[in-house]
Motif scaffolding. Structure first.
Motif, PDB file in Angstrom:
ATOM      1  N   ASP B 110       0.853  -1.186   0.000  1.00  0.00           N
ATOM      2  CA  ASP B 110       0.000   0.000   0.000  1.00  0.00           C
ATOM      3  C   ASP B 110       0.893   1.241   0.000  1.00  0.00           C
ATOM      4  OD1 ASP B 110      -2.716  -1.301   0.439  1.00  0.00           O
ATOM      5  OD2 ASP B 110      -1.522  -2.148   2.081  1.00  0.00           O
ATOM      6  N   THR B 111       1.940   1.150   0.802  1.00  0.00           N
ATOM      7  CA  THR B 111       2.872   2.273   0.939  1.00  0.00           C
ATOM      8  C   THR B 111       4.267   1.760   0.617  1.00  0.00           C
ATOM      9  OG1 THR B 111       1.481   3.170   2.677  1.00  0.00           O
ATOM     10  CG2 THR B 111       3.742   4.024   2.539  1.00  0.00           C
ATOM     11  N   LEU B 112       5.017   2.584  -0.111  1.00  0.00           N
ATOM     12  CA  LEU B 112       6.382   2.187  -0.472  1.00  0.00           C
ATOM     13  C   LEU B 112       7.375   3.197   0.099  1.00  0.00           C
ATOM     14  CD1 LEU B 112       8.039   0.168  -2.317  1.00  0.00           C
ATOM     15  CD2 LEU B 112       8.080   2.043  -3.982  1.00  0.00           C
ATOM     16  N   MET B 113       8.407   2.660   0.716  1.00  0.00           N
ATOM     17  CA  MET B 113       9.488   3.499   1.227  1.00  0.00           C
ATOM     18  C   MET B 113      10.734   3.136   0.430  1.00  0.00           C
ATOM     19  SD  MET B 113      10.483   5.640   3.628  1.00  0.00           S
ATOM     20  CE  MET B 113      12.118   6.327   3.386  1.00  0.00           C
ATOM     21  N   TYR B 114      11.188   4.073  -0.403  1.00  0.00           N
ATOM     22  CA  TYR B 114      12.360   3.798  -1.233  1.00  0.00           C
ATOM     23  C   TYR B 114      13.588   4.366  -0.554  1.00  0.00           C
ATOM     24  CZ  TYR B 114      15.169   3.225  -5.474  1.00  0.00           C
ATOM     25  OH  TYR B 114      16.127   2.849  -6.386  1.00  0.00           O
ATOM     26  N   ALA B 115      14.505   3.495  -0.182  1.00  0.00           N
ATOM     27  CA  ALA B 115      15.696   3.926   0.548  1.00  0.00           C
ATOM     28  C   ALA B 115      16.872   3.075   0.089  1.00  0.00           C
ATOM     29  CB  ALA B 115      15.468   3.793   2.054  1.00  0.00           C
ATOM     30  N   ALA B 116      17.112   3.149  -1.222  1.00  0.00           N
ATOM     31  CA  ALA B 116      18.124   2.264  -1.811  1.00  0.00           C
ATOM     32  C   ALA B 116      19.537   2.831  -1.709  1.00  0.00           C
ATOM     33  CB  ALA B 116      17.770   1.983  -3.275  1.00  0.00           C
ATOM     34  N   GLY B 117      19.671   4.004  -1.085  1.00  0.00           N
ATOM     35  CA  GLY B 117      21.006   4.520  -0.818  1.00  0.00           C
ATOM     36  C   GLY B 117      21.732   5.026  -2.042  1.00  0.00           C
ATOM     37  N   ALA B 118      23.039   4.894  -2.007  1.00  0.00           N
ATOM     38  CA  ALA B 118      23.893   5.401  -3.077  1.00  0.00           C
ATOM     39  C   ALA B 118      24.835   4.308  -3.528  1.00  0.00           C
ATOM     40  CB  ALA B 118      24.690   6.612  -2.583  1.00  0.00           C
ATOM     41  N   ILE B 119      25.419   4.509  -4.688  1.00  0.00           N
ATOM     42  CA  ILE B 119      26.423   3.571  -5.178  1.00  0.00           C
ATOM     43  C   ILE B 119      27.676   4.345  -5.555  1.00  0.00           C
ATOM     44  CG2 ILE B 119      24.965   1.659  -5.953  1.00  0.00           C
ATOM     45  CD1 ILE B 119      24.765   3.007  -8.639  1.00  0.00           C
ATOM     46  N   PRO B 120      28.835   3.733  -5.327  1.00  0.00           N
ATOM     47  CA  PRO B 120      30.082   4.440  -5.650  1.00  0.00           C
ATOM     48  C   PRO B 120      30.113   4.790  -7.135  1.00  0.00           C
ATOM     49  CG  PRO B 120      30.534   2.420  -4.426  1.00  0.00           C
ATOM     50  CD  PRO B 120      29.076   2.398  -4.789  1.00  0.00           C
ATOM     51  N   ARG B 275       7.883  16.528   3.455  1.00  0.00           N
ATOM     52  CA  ARG B 275       7.564  15.390   4.333  1.00  0.00           C
ATOM     53  C   ARG B 275       8.232  14.105   3.855  1.00  0.00           C
ATOM     54  NH1 ARG B 275       1.264  15.659   5.967  1.00  0.00           N
ATOM     55  NH2 ARG B 275       1.972  14.078   7.433  1.00  0.00           N
ATOM     56  N   MET B 276       9.097  14.205   2.850  1.00  0.00           N
ATOM     57  CA  MET B 276       9.817  13.062   2.287  1.00  0.00           C
ATOM     58  C   MET B 276       8.909  12.170   1.450  1.00  0.00           C
ATOM     59  SD  MET B 276      12.685  14.073   3.384  1.00  0.00           S
ATOM     60  CE  MET B 276      13.659  12.901   2.474  1.00  0.00           C
ATOM     61  N   GLY B 283       1.502   7.817  -1.621  1.00  0.00           N
ATOM     62  CA  GLY B 283       1.860   6.574  -0.953  1.00  0.00           C
ATOM     63  C   GLY B 283       3.281   6.113  -1.220  1.00  0.00           C
ATOM     64  N   VAL B 284       4.088   6.948  -1.836  1.00  0.00           N
ATOM     65  CA  VAL B 284       5.478   6.568  -2.095  1.00  0.00           C
ATOM     66  C   VAL B 284       6.396   7.589  -1.423  1.00  0.00           C
ATOM     67  CG1 VAL B 284       7.217   6.057  -3.853  1.00  0.00           C
ATOM     68  CG2 VAL B 284       4.791   5.577  -4.310  1.00  0.00           C
ATOM     69  N   TRP B 285       7.291   7.083  -0.621  1.00  0.00           N
ATOM     70  CA  TRP B 285       8.196   7.919   0.161  1.00  0.00           C
ATOM     71  C   TRP B 285       9.631   7.547  -0.183  1.00  0.00           C
ATOM     72  CZ3 TRP B 285       5.612  11.143   3.765  1.00  0.00           C
ATOM     73  CH2 TRP B 285       4.238  10.881   3.905  1.00  0.00           C
ATOM     74  N   ALA B 286      10.533   8.475   0.038  1.00  0.00           N
ATOM     75  CA  ALA B 286      11.947   8.168  -0.187  1.00  0.00           C
ATOM     76  C   ALA B 286      12.773   8.990   0.788  1.00  0.00           C
ATOM     77  CB  ALA B 286      12.349   8.474  -1.630  1.00  0.00           C
ATOM     78  N   ALA B 287      13.942   8.471   1.138  1.00  0.00           N
ATOM     79  CA  ALA B 287      14.806   9.160   2.097  1.00  0.00           C
ATOM     80  C   ALA B 287      16.213   8.600   1.992  1.00  0.00           C
ATOM     81  CB  ALA B 287      14.272   8.970   3.523  1.00  0.00           C
ATOM     82  N   GLY B 288      17.161   9.399   2.470  1.00  0.00           N
ATOM     83  CA  GLY B 288      18.542   8.934   2.558  1.00  0.00           C
ATOM     84  C   GLY B 288      19.358   9.289   1.330  1.00  0.00           C
ATOM     85  N   ASP B 289      20.378   8.492   1.082  1.00  0.00           N
ATOM     86  CA  ASP B 289      21.377   8.816   0.058  1.00  0.00           C
ATOM     87  C   ASP B 289      20.816   8.794  -1.363  1.00  0.00           C
ATOM     88  OD1 ASP B 289      23.059   8.911   2.187  1.00  0.00           O
ATOM     89  OD2 ASP B 289      24.359   7.254   1.556  1.00  0.00           O
ATOM     90  N   LYS B 312      17.734  11.277   9.848  1.00  0.00           N
ATOM     91  CA  LYS B 312      16.704  12.300  10.094  1.00  0.00           C
ATOM     92  C   LYS B 312      15.571  12.170   9.078  1.00  0.00           C
ATOM     93  CE  LYS B 312      19.352  16.151  12.080  1.00  0.00           C
ATOM     94  NZ  LYS B 312      20.651  16.230  11.411  1.00  0.00           N
ATOM     95  N   GLN B 313      15.955  12.000   7.813  1.00  0.00           N
ATOM     96  CA  GLN B 313      14.934  11.911   6.761  1.00  0.00           C
ATOM     97  C   GLN B 313      14.090  10.659   6.926  1.00  0.00           C
ATOM     98  OE1 GLN B 313      17.428  12.038   3.321  1.00  0.00           O
ATOM     99  NE2 GLN B 313      17.424  14.282   3.201  1.00  0.00           N
ATOM    100  N   GLY B 314      14.723   9.552   7.252  1.00  0.00           N
ATOM    101  CA  GLY B 314      13.995   8.315   7.461  1.00  0.00           C
ATOM    102  C   GLY B 314      13.005   8.469   8.611  1.00  0.00           C
ATOM    103  N   ARG B 315      13.462   9.124   9.654  1.00  0.00           N
ATOM    104  CA  ARG B 315      12.595   9.355  10.805  1.00  0.00           C
ATOM    105  C   ARG B 315      11.394  10.209  10.407  1.00  0.00           C
ATOM    106  NH1 ARG B 315      12.781  13.498  14.737  1.00  0.00           N
ATOM    107  NH2 ARG B 315      11.675  12.906  16.640  1.00  0.00           N
TER     108      ARG B 315
END
Lengths: 456, 456
Positions: B110-120, B275-276, B283-289, B312-315
């Motif tokens: 129902d809700t997606l949290m995208y937090a796949a970070g970063a890649i070198p 609000r990220m 229903g789609v959120w994202a945070a972090g790198d 902080k963003q994840g929170r």
């Protein structure tokens, strides 16, 4: 004829004012005479405990600018060992005693800078002339104490009366010299500059250092032997000693100012306006430990004798005397100290101050670490925040920790200065790397905890 | 049936969001599944260099919260070694590959949290599969490098390509392990995270540490021997080595997001609102790198991959997903790092950033000390301030010093956050005691110098 500025007191505030005035006005335009009753100018009184302990080896290191520098580089007529004993605001002249040469000098002024500093509080029992009883307010005080410590036979036992910053720092200094030190404190514990729950950590550190702490004990007198102090008499019995250090705080040195008609405020300090002009006294300025100042959080006048304020206030006065424009913005009560390896910082109001000022508030204590928990050398760090309810505005903060802790109070001090709420503070972008902080900085951890407390 | 939240990426941002959402919504109300392609959750990527160097002895120390903790205490269905390979926003489902067991799983959300970070960042020359070339972005990367370092025969020579934070920290880490380390930097000097005049101090410290620094050198390829890297080929000739660490920075890991139709901004990061929430994607959120964020000083979107922001963003996302209200206030670019004993801090804009944002400014560099000059252990400390002209508003600050220097950037960061002018800053009530600062704190010295520069 050049205008003449007379400076009463040649330490931080007075000489900062004199040199700032000089930067703006040449010697042909402004003559500057500075009277100083001691042997030194512009020294670090805050450094005295470290010279007593031996950490600082040479007294001259504490002198930021010598009289010669003031004379040669700033064309200031510095007169050491001259104590101003009278100020006549109608005739615009001061009378000074030459403490070494004898006799009096009388000098007219157009502008007066009063910067006579503070004097150690002396209860009645300390007013006699028993040898071996020391304040540590001036470098001359420090010199007298050093001479006593180095005399033969060397004193072995010391009693420090009063557990504020100077008392705590002196107790540590004397322990470092190998003395047996007792700290006598009237209240329940020393270090009342922070709240009791934080002060307890300091008390524990002092025990660890080997200082004997006698709390809830009131000094009532001194005993002497051959004119030297031999005992401190208390309501809990006598305590033998070879010397006594007074750590009861200081009071503004205003007897002369009061006699001259300068207005004193409720704290006993001289009343000044934002430009450091003595209230209602044209051409008369004051700065440093002798004035009272605005506490930006409580809105009340306070007396905060501290070198950093003295320097800032002196600079403000000097800019204005020199024809510029500057104001002193007030204080928020930031202070840091070190007790052995324990670091203590505070800013803003303690709980009792917040109550006295009429605030409703919550307070929280957050435990964290100075570095990422896994990084070598991570040590506990305790942050206390006091926040107004319901607004959430930060009112005060205290930090106790073991290394890299105390100066973090500046982060909180700037937040407080800017009227931030604890909720706003949780968003702050503070430096993060494992050698310096956990990923949630201790300041942020505390702010989050305060937000939670406000929501309850 | 409970709503379902699916979290893509089980590190700081994803798991902070998941645990905050859980705090507000029970497992009967919200089911949470977190897919993580690696072996770990919620670990400190910033700690990897210290584990490589040996300062941190145990990899597990870097893990803030284990998968078991997330499962047991937070009722989060953590699926390690599961890489999400497809997101279908219309059917509201994700497809994940089981990297160990093989096969695919398909889960609705129902809700997606995208937090796949970063890649070198990997230039073309690094894209092959030559063994001995490492990023240090994930704990799995770190584990692979550790294994290489401990293999027999042990590598003796290392080349770090790129002199940003991770490059500099890795160079130090490898030197600490006794390796012969060369840092190859395309620009004139490493540490371009601060202005060149400040970066020079870092370069000197790295020389002192024994790192060979090759500047103005561009890597063009790698040579191998038996499938292992043997040389880095540059436009200034080949450099033999036993391993290569990529310190070229990271890019948002957004291939999957892009394919699913999530909007990317000019920095390449995912666009989110305060609000990220992914812009325009209910229903789609994202945070972090993986996201871009607002720089409060320049007003521009920036990509700042840093654990403190990710947390902080994840929170913030998690509070919102949980039905609460929170916003992320943006960043000001605060960062600290340690190069041997040298400490470096920065906040706000560098000169080049201020120019790019269109500001007119002055910049000043003030030399001071971390403690009172006479106090044992006093070391030089350099503070650079960049202030808008004519307003005097602080735009950026940098600090380089030797002990107790870097975290003082927080004082400046809070001033910057609150839009203070350098003139206002000269009045700040900062902590003063000889073990912690000269009577004019280095921050105040710099602010005064900036005021003078603005007046010219």
């Amino acid at each position: 004829m050049a205008e003449r500025l007379i400076v009463v007191g040649g330490d931080a505030a007075g000489m900062a004012a004199a040199s700032q005035a000089r930067r703006r006005r040449s010697r042909d335009d402004l003559e500057i005479i500075a009277f100083e009753r001691g042997h030194f100018t512009s020294y670090s009184a805050c450094g005295i405990p470290y010279w007593i302990s031996g950490l600082v080896t040479d007294r001259e290191q504490l002198v930021a600018r010598s009289p010669a520098t003031h004379r040669e580089e700033f064309a200031i007529d510095v007169r050491l060992r001259h104590e101003v004993v009278g100020i006549d605001l109608v005739r615009r002249e001061v009378v000074a005693q030459d403490l070494d040469g004898g006799g009096e000098v009388r000098e007219r002024f157009d502008t007066l800078m009063y910067a006579a500093g503070a004097i150690p509080k002396k209860p009645d029992w300390a007013r006699g002339d028993i040898a071996g009883v020391f304040g540590v307010q001036t470098l001359d005080d420090g010199s007298a104490l050093r001479a006593w410590l180095d005399a033969d036979p060397q004193p072995r036992r010391a009693i420090v009366v009063g557990g504020g910053y100077i008392g705590v720092e002196m107790a540590e200094a004397l322990v470092r010299r190998g003395m047996s030190v007792t700290l006598v404190e009237r209240d329940e514990q020393p270090m009342s500059t922070v709240d009791p729950d934080m002060a307890r950590l300091v008390t524990e550190a002092m025990h660890g250092l080997g200082v004997t702490i006698r709390t809830g004990v009131r000094v009532t007198g001194l005993s002497e032997h051959d004119g030297r102090v031999s005992e401190v008499v208390t309501d809990d019995g006598p305590i033998p000693t070879d010397l006594v250090v007074l750590g009861l705080g200081v009071a503004p040195n205003t007897a002369l100012a009061d006699a001259a008609g300068l207005p004193l405020g409720p704290t006993g300090g001289i009343r000044v306006d934002r430009r450091m002009r003595v209230t209602g006294m044209p051409g008369v300025w004051a700065a440093g430990d002798c004035v009272e100042t605005l506490h930006r959080v409580s809105g009340m006048p306070v007396h905060v004798p501290l070198g950093t304020h003295a320097n800032k206030q002196g600079r403000v006065a000097g800019i204005n005397i020199g024809g510029g424009y500057a104001t002193f913005a007030g204080v928020i009560g930031t202070a840091v100290t070190k007790v052995c390896d324990l670091e203590v910082g505070r800013t803003g109001l303690r709980e009792r101050d917040a109550e006295a000022a009429g605030f409703e508030f919550v307070s929280v204590i957050a435990e964290s670490t100075n570095r990422a928990g896994y990084y070598p050398g991570a040590r506990p760090m305790t942050v206390k925040l006091i926040a107004e309810r319901p607004s959430g505005r930060l009112l005060g903060a205290q930090i106790v920790g073991w290394t890299e802790a105390a100066k973090r109070i500046d982060t909180l001090a700037v937040a407080l200065w800017n009227n931030m709420t604890v909720d706003e503070m949780t968003a702050l972008d503070l430096g993060y790397a494992p050698p310096y902080a956990p990923v949630w900085d201790p300041v942020l951890v505390a702010a989050r905890k305060a937000v939670d407390a406000l929501a309850r």
